[in-house]
Design a protein around this motif. Structure first.
Motif, PDB file in Angstrom:
ATOM      1  N   LYS A  40      11.151  48.172  -4.061  1.00 31.77           N
ATOM      2  CA  LYS A  40      11.730  48.436  -5.375  1.00 31.77           C
ATOM      3  C   LYS A  40      13.355  49.205  -4.525  1.00 31.77           C
ATOM      4  O   LYS A  40      14.777  48.087  -5.259  1.00 31.77           O
ATOM      5  N   SER A  41      13.574  49.788  -4.220  1.00 35.21           N
ATOM      6  CA  SER A  41      15.422  49.778  -3.327  1.00 35.21           C
ATOM      7  C   SER A  41      15.500  48.544  -2.886  1.00 35.21           C
ATOM      8  O   SER A  41      16.837  48.467  -2.589  1.00 35.21           O
ATOM      9  N   LYS A  43      15.074  45.469  -3.474  1.00 33.23           N
ATOM     10  CA  LYS A  43      15.624  44.513  -4.019  1.00 33.23           C
ATOM     11  C   LYS A  43      16.534  44.582  -5.136  1.00 33.23           C
ATOM     12  O   LYS A  43      17.414  44.206  -4.932  1.00 33.23           O
ATOM     13  N   GLN A  44      16.905  46.152  -4.957  1.00 31.34           N
ATOM     14  CA  GLN A  44      18.048  47.128  -5.752  1.00 31.34           C
ATOM     15  C   GLN A  44      19.544  46.914  -4.937  1.00 31.34           C
ATOM     16  O   GLN A  44      20.247  46.581  -4.703  1.00 31.34           O
ATOM     17  N   LYS A  45      19.097  47.138  -3.498  1.00 28.90           N
ATOM     18  CA  LYS A  45      20.108  46.826  -2.418  1.00 28.90           C
ATOM     19  C   LYS A  45      20.720  45.590  -2.063  1.00 28.90           C
ATOM     20  O   LYS A  45      22.154  45.292  -2.363  1.00 28.90           O
ATOM     21  N   ILE A  47      20.786  43.371  -4.965  1.00 29.65           N
ATOM     22  CA  ILE A  47      21.088  43.031  -5.961  1.00 29.65           C
ATOM     23  C   ILE A  47      22.530  43.703  -5.463  1.00 29.65           C
ATOM     24  O   ILE A  47      23.747  43.325  -6.134  1.00 29.65           O
ATOM     25  N   ASP A  48      22.690  44.772  -5.494  1.00 26.56           N
ATOM     26  CA  ASP A  48      24.002  45.416  -5.416  1.00 26.56           C
ATOM     27  C   ASP A  48      25.248  44.986  -4.282  1.00 26.56           C
ATOM     28  O   ASP A  48      25.704  45.095  -4.492  1.00 26.56           O
ATOM     29  N   THR A 360      25.491  42.276 -13.456  1.00 24.12           N
ATOM     30  CA  THR A 360      25.180  43.243 -13.852  1.00 24.12           C
ATOM     31  C   THR A 360      23.568  42.642 -14.840  1.00 24.12           C
ATOM     32  O   THR A 360      22.640  42.858 -14.802  1.00 24.12           O
ATOM     33  N   LYS A 364      20.174  42.636 -13.489  1.00 24.80           N
ATOM     34  CA  LYS A 364      20.163  43.724 -14.042  1.00 24.80           C
ATOM     35  C   LYS A 364      18.686  43.757 -14.887  1.00 24.80           C
ATOM     36  O   LYS A 364      17.207  44.717 -15.072  1.00 24.80           O
ATOM     37  N   LYS A 365      19.374  43.906 -16.301  1.00 25.02           N
ATOM     38  CA  LYS A 365      18.733  43.768 -17.028  1.00 25.02           C
ATOM     39  C   LYS A 365      17.840  42.356 -17.592  1.00 25.02           C
ATOM     40  O   LYS A 365      16.992  42.853 -18.206  1.00 25.02           O
ATOM     41  N   ASP A 367      16.857  40.048 -15.511  1.00 26.78           N
ATOM     42  CA  ASP A 367      15.832  39.267 -14.335  1.00 26.78           C
ATOM     43  C   ASP A 367      16.375  38.313 -13.721  1.00 26.78           C
ATOM     44  O   ASP A 367      15.957  37.829 -13.503  1.00 26.78           O
TER      45      ASP A 367
END
Length: 800
Positions: A40-41, A43-45, A47-48, A360, A364-365, A367
């Protein structure tokens, strides 16, 4: 590789040299959760790294310098001499210097707060707002204001780029065929369609550097060309307006121009997010270095243009200094091309945070997968929308002062001070506390006063953009037509004095004091008057009427009220040389002097006073609804009475606007809000879908209840169309009857989600009923003031 290793199992069966057992053994106990978190982290990275703001952290201080110059120095610098003409030497110089110091201080605060939490960077303005005010409240405070600023500026730059291209074309080739501004805006937009696909701030650095150089270049051309032209003959440095109200509004408009010129703080955190930072060398060092350099460049742009331009031309200077400079043609053409290049870069600087917000939200919201196709659709759509608004509203630069006046100045002048006080909590009455508190209060006053002025300027710009219909010379300010050569008998001094006094009174009264409005004033005044918050009760009325009668009654009343409104427009000037400005004058002409007064005035007062009371309650309840939605359980329950008092405090201020023209800005905002919250109510209902076990029968269980509800619903629909009480008063502000006839319980309570949308809709209701209240109050003010001045012989004064 520096990753955190899972702890050894407690049974002692951990073998550090056995690679297979080291990786495989912990999976059944701890590894699944850790791998999920790691995935998950990662994937978050990813996206960022894809988003525009977070994707690069390697920039140096000079990037900060030219990004801030591009963001701050807009084409608004060219209107600073005009602002000086509105303010005068003393106040103008003081406010220029004061704004430079205050905005430098608040920008320093934002640079300092970027990394106030160790290991955390507030890359976006709203992230800092959320830390200061709370997760939800910070979002509601910052994001709407930031979006107003950034989207509005993109539209303004779209128009400015098109206007400068047109000016360049007309200067270089004066004999060429005239081309509409629309096409130049489309040419300018074509460049933005391409540049908008640059992924982040790093990739627009070249564009931003070119824009910063151009801003310094055209500013230098403006003041150097003015200086070479010399002080003009018969130059005057007094105030431009000939009347006291005109001087006051001009002064306030000048404040708005200067406040707009310093509105660059909305992207400062996003710029700082691109600068590299380490524990030893945080980003605030190089960022502040760049800011200081940028502010030196800003001073070199602003002060020479403002002071030299005003010195050379005095109060005859145009609202764009380049328009006052007609020769040499090649230099003016070059300056306009520099403006084009500058606003190309400025558009991208302000569009990038909007792209970041939209992307974003989608990734993020909602998907959506982060892809080039998503970015292609989002950014092309945004540029197309801003182009559409630029083409549709070429006067948007004037409206910006009205709509953005309460967003530009707060985000630049005092919102950083408030966040500083909330976060750092300096010692009360200490130096830091006093500095921030005084900055907050003084700039809040500047904001409110400038908003008053720019709302008046906005509609002057609208008239200039669309062209104005000149009033015939033989039409008096009272609207009565008289032969151009007719003179009063010189022996009849009494009649002459009486007519002069009568004219002074009519010029003072709210309805007859202005006759220069255009057809679009009638459009949004009538929308504001007609579309009240009663539109939100129409679904409830339909539930009492049912499908057949409900649809027929809605359509029938729409047709009938349109017909009766047409009749009133026609009757406004049915007697040659006479205009029936208030409703009761038409009633007196129809029914007689006294009977017409007794028939019309009581009913009109009941409607107007009653609607104002309803709007007072509606505004308070909508504010209460916003409070409950934004601040759920932790907030103390506040009575509706206090929200009504908050709402009424706005009207204590707005009630002093003298006439219909002066509330045009409020009315336009209200008209836009009515369309907005109606659209939200409709689309949110559709999105919620047909409810389970929905029924379309009559609500009441008994025949008598059904009949009573049916008539109540008729009253709700009739109330929704009750806008005719002010139509003659609106038409009284227009030079002739032609432009007036130009064709161009609450559903929000049922809708609880999405909460942010319902909050926005309720705020739109508040803004709308603010304008509607003023629209219905103005005829009441006119009736009361007319009685006191004409019947009881009070003197027409501001105190009265």
């Amino acid at each position: 590789m520096g990753t955190h290793q899972p702890p050894p199992p407690s049974n002692g069966d951990y073998a550090p040299n056995n690679t297979t057992r080291q990786v495989f053994f912990p999976l059944p106990t701890l590894g699944v959760g850790q791998l999920y978190v790691q995935e998950k982290s990662e994937k978050q990275k990813a996206i960022d790294d894809w988003l525009p703001i977070n994707s690069s952290r390697s920039r140096k201080w000079w990037f900060s310098a030219f990004h801030n110059v591009t963001a701050m120095v807009g084409a608004g610098v060219l209107s600073l001499p005009y602002a000086m003409a509105e303010l005068g030497w003393g106040p103008g110089v003081f406010i220029m210097v004061f704004s430079w110091i205050i905005t430098l201080y608040t920008l320093w605060q934002m640079v300092e707060m970027h990394e106030l939490v160790p290991g955390k960077r507030f890359d976006r303005y709203h992230e800092l707002g959320q830390y200061a005010f709370g997760e939800k409240l910070g979002l509601y405070i910052v994001v709407p204001q930031q979006l107003v600023v950034e989207v509005s500026l993109c539209i303004v730059y779209m128009v400015t780029g098109g206007q400068s291209l047109k000016k360049f074309h007309d200067t270089v080739c004066p004999s060429c065929k005239q081309i509409k501004l629309t096409y130049f805006i489309m040419i300018f937009a074509s460049v933005e369609f391409v540049l908008s696909h640059l992924p982040n701030f790093d990739s627009i650095s070249g564009v931003s550097l070119a824009a910063a150089v151009m801003s310094l270049s055209y500013s230098t051309i403006a003041w150097a060309a003015s200086l070479s032209k010399g002080v003009q003959d018969d130059v005057q440095y007094g105030y431009k307006a000939s009347t006291t109200p005109g001087t006051v509004f001009g002064f306030l408009s000048g404040l708005g121009d200067i406040a707009f010129a310093y509105s660059g703080h909305n992207v400062v955190l996003e710029i700082q997010a691109t600068i590299e930072s380490t524990p030893e060398r945080p980003s605030k060092g190089p960022m502040w270095k760049g800011v200081v350099v940028a502010y030196i460049v800003i001073a070199l742009c602003y002060f020479p243009v403002a002071l030299i331009g005003y010195w050379m031309f005095g109060n005859s200077v145009r609202d764009n200094i380049l328009l006052s400079l007609e020769k040499p043609a090649w230099l003016i053409a070059m300056a306009n091309m520099f403006v084009v290049i500058h606003v190309i870069g400025s558009y991208q600087i302000y569009a990038m945070p909007v792209f970041d917000m939209i992307e974003t939200l989608l990734v993020k919201k909602l998907d959506f997968p982060p892809s080039q196709m998503l970015r292609f659709i989002v950014r092309n759509s945004y540029v197309a929308i801003t182009m559409f608004f630029g083409i549709t509203f070429p006067f948007f630069g004037g409206l910006l002062g009205f709509f953005g006046g309460l967003a530009f100045a707060p985000t630049t002048y005092f919102l950083p001070c408030i966040m500083w006080l909330v976060i750092y909590k300096p010692k009360k009455f200490g130096l830091s506390w006093w500095t921030n508190w005084l900055s907050w209060q003084s700039t809040r006053f500047l904001t409110l006063r400038s908003w008053d002025g720019v709302s008046r300027k906005a509609f002057h710009n609208m008239e200039v953009s669309y062209g104005s219909c000149s009033q015939p010379a033989h039409v008096s300010t009272m609207g009565t037509e008289s032969p151009p050569h007719q003179k009063l008998d010189p022996t009849n001094k009494v009649d002459e004095d009486k007519l002069k006094k009568q004219k002074e009174i009519d010029d003072w009264l709210p309805i007859t004091s202005s006759r220069d409005a255009k057809w679009w004033y009638a459009a949004f005044h009538n929308v504001t008057a007609m579309v009240g918050a009663g539109v939100l009760s129409l679904p409830y009325a339909m539930s009492h009427l049912r499908w057949g009668p409900g649809v027929v009654i809605l359509i029938l009343l729409w047709v009938v009220t349109l017909c009766t409104l047409w009749q009133m427009v026609k009757m406004h000037e049915m007697v040659p040389g006479k205009r029936f400005d208030p409703y009761h004058e038409l009633g007196q002409h129809a029914f007689g002097e006294k009977l017409g007064l007794y028939i019309v005035v009581p009913q009109q007062l009941i409607v107007e006073v009653g609607v104002d009371i309803v709007y007072m309650v509606t505004g308070g309840k909508s504010l209460e609804k916003i409070c409950h939605l934004v601040c759920d359980k932790p907030c103390k329950d506040i009575k509706t009475a206090y929200f009504i008092m908050i709402f009424s405090s706005v009207h204590f201020v707005l009630a002093h606007l003298p006439n219909f023209n002066s509330i045009s800005g409020v009315s336009l905002a209200a008209a836009v809000m009515s369309l907005t919250y109606s659209t939200i109510a409709c689309t949110a209902s559709v999105q919620k879908g047909v409810q389970p076990d929905v029924q379309y029968g009559y609500k009441a269980p008994t025949p008598s209840g059904t009949v009573l509800n049916f008539f109540t619903a008729l009253g709700d629909v009739a109330f929704a169309y009750a806008g005719h009480n002010v139509v003659l008063e609106i038409q009284a502000t227009i030079p002739s009857k032609g432009p007036m006839w130009r064709v161009d319980d609450n559903i929000l309570i049922t809708l609880e989600k999405p909460r942010w949308l319902i909050v926005a809709a309720n705020m739109f209701v508040v803004i709308h009923v603010i304008g509607s209240y003023q629209l219905y109050a103005m005829p009441v003010f006119d009736i009361i003031e007319m009685v006191m001045v004409k019947k009881w012989h009070f003197r027409p004064t501001q105190t009265l």
